[in-house]
Design an enzyme around this catalytic site. Structure first.
Site, PDB file in Angstrom:
ATOM      1  N   GLU A 158       0.822  -1.211   0.000  1.00  0.00           N
ATOM      2  CA  GLU A 158       0.000   0.000   0.000  1.00  0.00           C
ATOM      3  C   GLU A 158       0.860   1.266   0.000  1.00  0.00           C
ATOM      4  OE1 GLU A 158      -2.715   2.700  -0.201  1.00  0.00           O
ATOM      5  OE2 GLU A 158      -3.379   0.605  -0.182  1.00  0.00           O
ATOM      6  N   THR A 166      -6.120   2.760  -5.563  1.00  0.00           N
ATOM      7  CA  THR A 166      -5.848   1.339  -5.323  1.00  0.00           C
ATOM      8  C   THR A 166      -6.701   0.459  -6.225  1.00  0.00           C
ATOM      9  OG1 THR A 166      -5.141   1.648  -3.041  1.00  0.00           O
ATOM     10  CG2 THR A 166      -5.988  -0.520  -3.618  1.00  0.00           C
ATOM     11  N   HIS A 226      -0.695   3.446   4.811  1.00  0.00           N
ATOM     12  CA  HIS A 226      -1.704   4.257   4.126  1.00  0.00           C
ATOM     13  C   HIS A 226      -1.787   5.610   4.816  1.00  0.00           C
ATOM     14  CE1 HIS A 226      -5.442   5.595   2.304  1.00  0.00           C
ATOM     15  NE2 HIS A 226      -5.479   4.516   1.544  1.00  0.00           N
ATOM     16  N   ASP A 264       1.060   0.044  -5.206  1.00  0.00           N
ATOM     17  CA  ASP A 264      -0.140   0.385  -5.976  1.00  0.00           C
ATOM     18  C   ASP A 264      -0.142   1.819  -6.498  1.00  0.00           C
ATOM     19  OD1 ASP A 264      -0.439   1.442  -3.416  1.00  0.00           O
ATOM     20  OD2 ASP A 264      -2.575   1.003  -3.280  1.00  0.00           O
ATOM     21  N   HIS A 265       0.363   2.759  -5.698  1.00  0.00           N
ATOM     22  CA  HIS A 265       0.401   4.154  -6.146  1.00  0.00           C
ATOM     23  C   HIS A 265       1.322   4.945  -5.217  1.00  0.00           C
ATOM     24  CE1 HIS A 265      -2.317   5.075  -2.784  1.00  0.00           C
ATOM     25  NE2 HIS A 265      -3.108   4.119  -3.223  1.00  0.00           N
TER      26      HIS A 265
END
Length: 706
Positions: free
Chosen positions: A264, A308, A426, A485-486
């Site tokens: 994440e 996500t 996150h 994911d990013h």
């Protein structure tokens, strides 16, 4: 105070007329909107025309919307203007908050998907808000006070209808003038744009809302109007993405378990990064440099508004998130997909997803059925998942989550595909003191400085998980894939990014590279090494399919095998920017990829041609992917290599799933079945303080289906 009020009256004698109050309201809406454009957003304004339009574009809709009140008289007209001002301010305020975290503007799709994400949104709001954001409401408060204490007196006369009508016409005329100037500076503004920043800086935030509403309606209509004939140009386009697999790697992972660990918000710069001489991610670093790991050094996230969920859509389907929002939220329950999981099912794999949050988040429960996942282990499957100390931010802490995930992995019939979605790293990157054992960075940006601490925690959880795979023996027939994911830190934090990179400032070239995320593939006997090929998340599915020896020749996808020598090294971003092994485009500027030297393509015919052809390829890639999704075109596509997924056969009801998992042990292929139905979870060692006492440590054992 009386002197202040007296000064206000003397300053504008006409303030006590309806038209005077209207002009004041227009001026205030313009002022705060223009202030927000320049201080709260990163619109990439350059040149006199764009500067003028940014200054000008708040005016037309302010005139049109506030002008509605002129059709009424007296108190209604005044309070209606205040209400309209308030609504515009709420829209502006909401976009300020959303943009700060996601570098994009709110869409109706995102707002409509609130039921799938709003359970978590409030958790990060306090970290997103800046006190100066509330300045967009200050004028409304002042106006209300002035009206209530009658410093501004309400004019009870009706504004002539002719004046009200001319005001509306004036607003529309101003809007058309702004649109004409905008189109002259950027042709195809509303037809060939993938970047919402352009709409806002050229036309305005309110106009963007109208544009997005129209696009959302058009998207909804596309499915009903779609035909099989629309597939022809798309099939022709994706054929050029077909590549011959490298014989060294084709089938190298055939028959192996595949564990994909979703890191994440994890960025590539964290690999080998140190704070105060300490490695942030020592376990991931070791994994990256392992002789049996293929580590991609130029791999980019390509997500849009779906973040996500866009990453998952690309990895599992090689389809982009749409320009208007999340595919999983908007189309996951209704569309036809030809997913990676569908192929694996035909190849004898058990497929499962693991996520330490509620199943409705990003509409996963419905979407995973459409993608053909056999199992979906969401939060309710984890022991003591509602214990507050077990959770942080968006769900279960990674160390607890991954230990309990291992409990289920040992029961999955082999070979299996497992997607394990971590959560602790996150935004807003906070942890309780008991779990922090790493120094924060000292950029002075509170949003950024805790990032390395949660990343380090994630790394420790990963290290514990890998140690379990090795001790239990599961690693011998398992490939482990890591991907980010990013981004974790958006490019809105330029000063902090510069400090993290050891620079005085950052350029658009630096920000383009900031979009890099990890992609690593490890398996026993796999020929590893650092691979410098340029690619992104859209390329993962075809890469893994070739590694598994599964042909993708008849698949409609928009990526290609990263390990093939014929791979097109073009990375398309959702906003239409791109990176290649030769040149990079970011925020309207162009650079030599190898050196970061800024260039002007028009000064070199070869470069100009390259840029034109690359932009055409990127635009077509995004446009065709959108058409596949919004038109649900795969329902028309006959793929001889793929058996249609029947989403109705899947159930993620906990009781049913655990019963099925127990029945699956009779196949005799799971790690537990091969271990005489004895659990191997005793091999899992974690230093999670929440599991330090014996009762907590053994809580996950009760989850076993046996």
């Amino acid at each position: 105070m009386k002197r202040v009020f007296s000064a206000i009256k003397n300053w504008w004698p006409g303030l006590n007329s309806t038209m005077g109050f209207f002009l004041l309201s227009v001026a205030l809406v313009w002022l705060k909107t223009y202030w927000a454009y320049n201080t709260k957003f990163n619109l990439g304004v350059s040149g006199g025309i764009q500067e003028f339009l940014l200054f000008f574009n708040p005016i037309p809709t302010a005139v049109i919307l506030l002008g509605i009140a002129l059709y009424f008289r007296g108190r209604i007209a005044y309070w209606l203007m205040v209400l309209i001002n308030l609504l515009q301010s709420v829209w502006l305020f909401s976009n300020i908050l959303y943009y700060r975290e996601f570098s994009d503007f709110l869409s109706f799709s995102i707002m409509g998907s609130g039921s799938s994400v709003d359970n978590n949104l409030s958790k990060a709001i306090s970290g997103i808000i800046n006190p100066t954001d509330f300045l967009v409401f200050i004028d409304i408060i002042i106006l209300i006070i002035l009206l209530l204490i009658k410093v501004i007196k309400i004019d009870k006369r009706r504004t002539p209808k002719r004046v009200a009508g001319l005001t509306t016409v004036l607003g529309i005329a101003l809007m058309l003038v702004g649109y004409g100037v905008s189109v002259s500076d950027r042709s195809g503004l509303l037809t060939r744009t993938f970047d919402n920043n352009y709409i806002v800086k050229y036309l305005g935030l309110n106009e963007y809302a109208a544009y997005n509403a129209v696009k959302t309606k058009q998207t909804a209509d596309e499915r009903s109007n779609a035909t099989a004939d629309q597939l022809a140009p798309i099939e022709k386009f994706v054929k050029q993405l077909d590549t011959d697999a490298d014989p060294t790697y084709f089938g190298a992972l055939k028959g192996k378990n595949i564990i994909v660990i979703h890191l994440e918000s994890f960025q590539q710069f964290l690999v080998d990064y140190k704070v105060d001489g300490q490695e942030v991610t020592p376990n991931i670093n070791k994994f990256y440099h392992n002789q049996n790991t293929i580590g991609f050094s130029n791999f980019y996230n390509q997500v849009g508004q779906g973040k996500t969920s866009d990453a998952e859509t690309m990895l599992d389907n090689s389809l982009f998130g749409t320009a208007s929002g999340s595919v999983m939220t908007n189309y996951g329950a209704t569309n036809t997909f030809q997913s990676f999981q569908g192929y694996l099912d035909q190849d004898g794999y058990t497929t499962a997803a693991f996520h330490g949050d509620v199943p409705s988040f990003w509409n996963r429960e419905a979407t995973y059925k459409s993608w053909g996942y056999d199992y979906f282990f969401s939060k309710s499957y984890y022991a003591n998942a509602d214990n507050a100390s077990y959770n942080v931010g968006y769900g279960l802490k990674d160390k607890i989550f991954m230990k309990d995930t291992a409990e289920y992995l040992q029961q999955l019939p082999q070979p299996y595909f497992a997607k394990v979605i971590t959560l602790t790293n996150h935004y807003p990157y906070t942890l309780d003191k008991e779990n922090i054992d790493f120094p924060a960075t000292k950029t002075g940006d509170k949003t950024v400085d805790g990032y390395v601490q949660t990343a380090h925690y994630l790394d420790e959880a990963f290290g514990e998980f890998m140690a379990y795979l090795q001790k239990s023996g599961m690693d011998q027939n398992t490939a482990v894939v890591l991907y980010g994911d990013h981004y974790g830190i958006s490019e809105n934090h330029k000063a902090a990014i510069a400090k993290l990179l050891g620079k005085s400032s950052v350029t658009n070239y630096d920000l383009a590279n900031w979009e890099k995320v990890p992609f690593m593939i490890n398996a026993p006997g796999l020929k590893g090494g650092i691979n410098n090929t340029y690619g992104g998340e859209i390329d993962v599915m075809p890469t893994l399919m070739n590694l598994l020896g599964i042909s993708d020749k008849n698949t409609i996808h928009f990526g290609s095998d990263l390990l093939s020598s014929a791979h097109k090294q073009i990375v398309a971003f959702r906003n239409g920017d791109w990176v290649t092994n030769e040149y990079t485009k970011h925020n309207g500027q162009y650079f030599v990829t190898a050196t970061g030297t800024q260039i002007t393509p028009s000064e070199d015919p070869r470069v100009a041609t390259f840029v034109k052809e690359t932009q055409s390829f990127v635009n077509n890639t995004l446009s065709y992917s959108d058409k596949v999704v919004t038109g649900d075109l795969l329902r028309f596509y006959k793929n001889p290599d793929f058996k249609k997924i029947n989403s109705k056969k899947y159930s993620y009801n906990k009781a049913k799933s655990l019963k099925q998992l127990k029945a699956d042990q009779k196949k005799g292929t799971s790690l537990m079945a091969q271990n005489n139905n004895q659990t191997t979870i005793g091999d899992y060692i974690t230093n999670a303080p929440e599991l330090s006492d014996s009762s907590s440590s053994s809580s996950s054992d009760s989850q076993s289906s046996n």
